[in-house]
Scaffold this active site. Structure first.
Site, PDB file in Angstrom:
ATOM      1  CB  THR A 115      -0.950   0.020   1.214  1.00 34.75           C
ATOM      2  OG1 THR A 115      -0.177   0.028   2.432  1.00 34.75           O
ATOM      3  CG2 THR A 115      -1.870  -1.188   1.203  1.00 34.75           C
TER       4      THR A 115
ATOM      5  CB  SER B 251       3.900   1.204  -2.970  1.00 36.44           C
ATOM      6  OG  SER B 251       2.730   0.739  -3.615  1.00 36.44           O
TER       7      SER B 251
ATOM      8  N   GLY C 294       9.213   6.903  -2.457  1.00 36.54           N
ATOM      9  CA  GLY C 294       9.930   6.610  -1.221  1.00 36.54           C
ATOM     10  C   GLY C 294      10.162   5.147  -0.933  1.00 36.54           C
ATOM     11  CB  ILE C 295      10.063   3.318   2.313  1.00 40.92           C
ATOM     12  CG1 ILE C 295      11.053   4.243   3.042  1.00 40.92           C
ATOM     13  CG2 ILE C 295      10.260   1.876   2.791  1.00 40.92           C
ATOM     14  CD1 ILE C 295      10.769   4.391   4.524  1.00 40.92           C
ATOM     15  N   GLY C 296       8.099   2.751  -0.142  1.00 36.73           N
ATOM     16  CA  GLY C 296       7.184   1.835  -0.809  1.00 36.73           C
ATOM     17  C   GLY C 296       7.630   1.507  -2.220  1.00 36.73           C
TER      18      GLY C 296
ATOM     19  CB  SER D  87       7.420   6.041  12.530  1.00 39.19           C
ATOM     20  OG  SER D  87       8.191   7.187  12.775  1.00 39.19           O
TER      21      SER D  87
ATOM     22  CE1 TYR E  73       3.254   8.696  11.116  1.00 37.26           C
ATOM     23  CE2 TYR E  73       5.145   9.462  12.367  1.00 37.26           C
ATOM     24  CZ  TYR E  73       4.617   8.710  11.339  1.00 37.26           C
ATOM     25  OH  TYR E  73       5.456   7.970  10.531  1.00 37.26           O
TER      26      TYR E  73
END
Length: 259
Positions: free
Chosen positions: A14, A16, A19-21, A143, A156
């Site tokens: 999801t 994505s 970045g990281i995705g 995170s 968050y």
């Protein structure tokens, strides 16, 4: 030999498109997996899919446009993606830097839906399929804020702390099977957020100020590259990681001073 082959496996990631995705999608396809990427914007999804194919020639990558911060968006993903072996609940994040007393009920609800319920809804659906296959990988993204929250990221941080507990609890559901569930905790990573917060400063100047003021304990001392975080996620998806279960794996540059 370390078995990192994912040929024949299907992954859903999801949020994505960047970045990281996106880096994770590239890493998984490079190891033979077929990958579904997800985002809210059709043009950005198409661009992301092209980037995966450019970096990994012959990559099998499909797209599903949906907002997984909503129940309707999760249902659209479920209706589109019928089969998975790997579920990566990447969706999450915040654009708010708001003191606690100014956070509204709507702020809290959005964070909960985006960071927690997206993973709950999709995992709830795909868990029976993975149990039936007796193979699967589920990755939750938390995170460093889920471990150490700052005053302007309270909503968050609380939701990311919940993701850690959620991941471990679901891992217990798969005890003594070949389905593993783990949680990855990145820290500051090169992303759209970094460039937005730099507000015209060079990346070098913003990075220097950030790690002097906000993360002086960082052992890395710079923003991680997306690939550096994705490498951990990709490993957790591979057969070689079978003994890693119910774990919280930190990829936050050593900024958090805790065991």
């Amino acid at each position: 030999m370390m078995d990192l082959d994912l040929t024949g496996k299907t992954a859903l990631i999801t949020a994505s498109v960047t970045g990281i995705g996106l880096a994770t999608a590239q890493g998984l396809t490079a190891r033979g997996a077929k990958v579904w990427i997800n985002g809210r914007n059709a043009d950005r999804l198409a661009k992301a899919a092209d980037e995966v194919r450019e970096r990994v020639p012959g990559a099998q990558v499909m797209t599903v446009q949906a907002d997984v911060a909503t129940a309707e968006g999760c249902q659209k993903v479920i209706d589109t993606v019928k089969d998975v072996d790997i579920l990566i609940n990447m969706a999450g994040g915040t654009s708010n830097l708001v003191p606690f007393e100014k956070l509204t009920d709507e702020d809290w609800q959005f964070q909960w839906d985006f960071n927690v319920m997206s993973g709950v809804r999709l995992t709830r659906h795909y868990a029976p399929l993975l149990k039936k296959k007796d193979f699967g990988r589920i990755i939750f993204m938390t995170s460093e804020s889920g471990l150490v929250s700052t005053p302007v990221l309270i909503d968050y941080g609380v939701c990311k702390a919940a993701v850690i507990r959620l991941s471990r609890s679901i891992a217990e559901e798969f005890h003594r099977t070949n389905v593993t569930v783990n949680c990855v905790a990145p820290g500051g990573t090169i992303s759209e957020w970094v460039y937005r917060e730099a507000k015209g400063m060079s990346l070098e100047a913003f990075e220097k100020r950030h790690f002097e003021v906000n993360e002086p304990t960082s052992l890395l001392g710079r923003f991680a590259e997306a690939d550096e975080v994705a490498n951990m996620i990709v490993y957790l998806c591979c057969p070689a990681s079978n003994a890693t279960r119910g774990a919280l794996l930190r990829v936050e540059g050593g900024a958090v001073r805790t065991d």
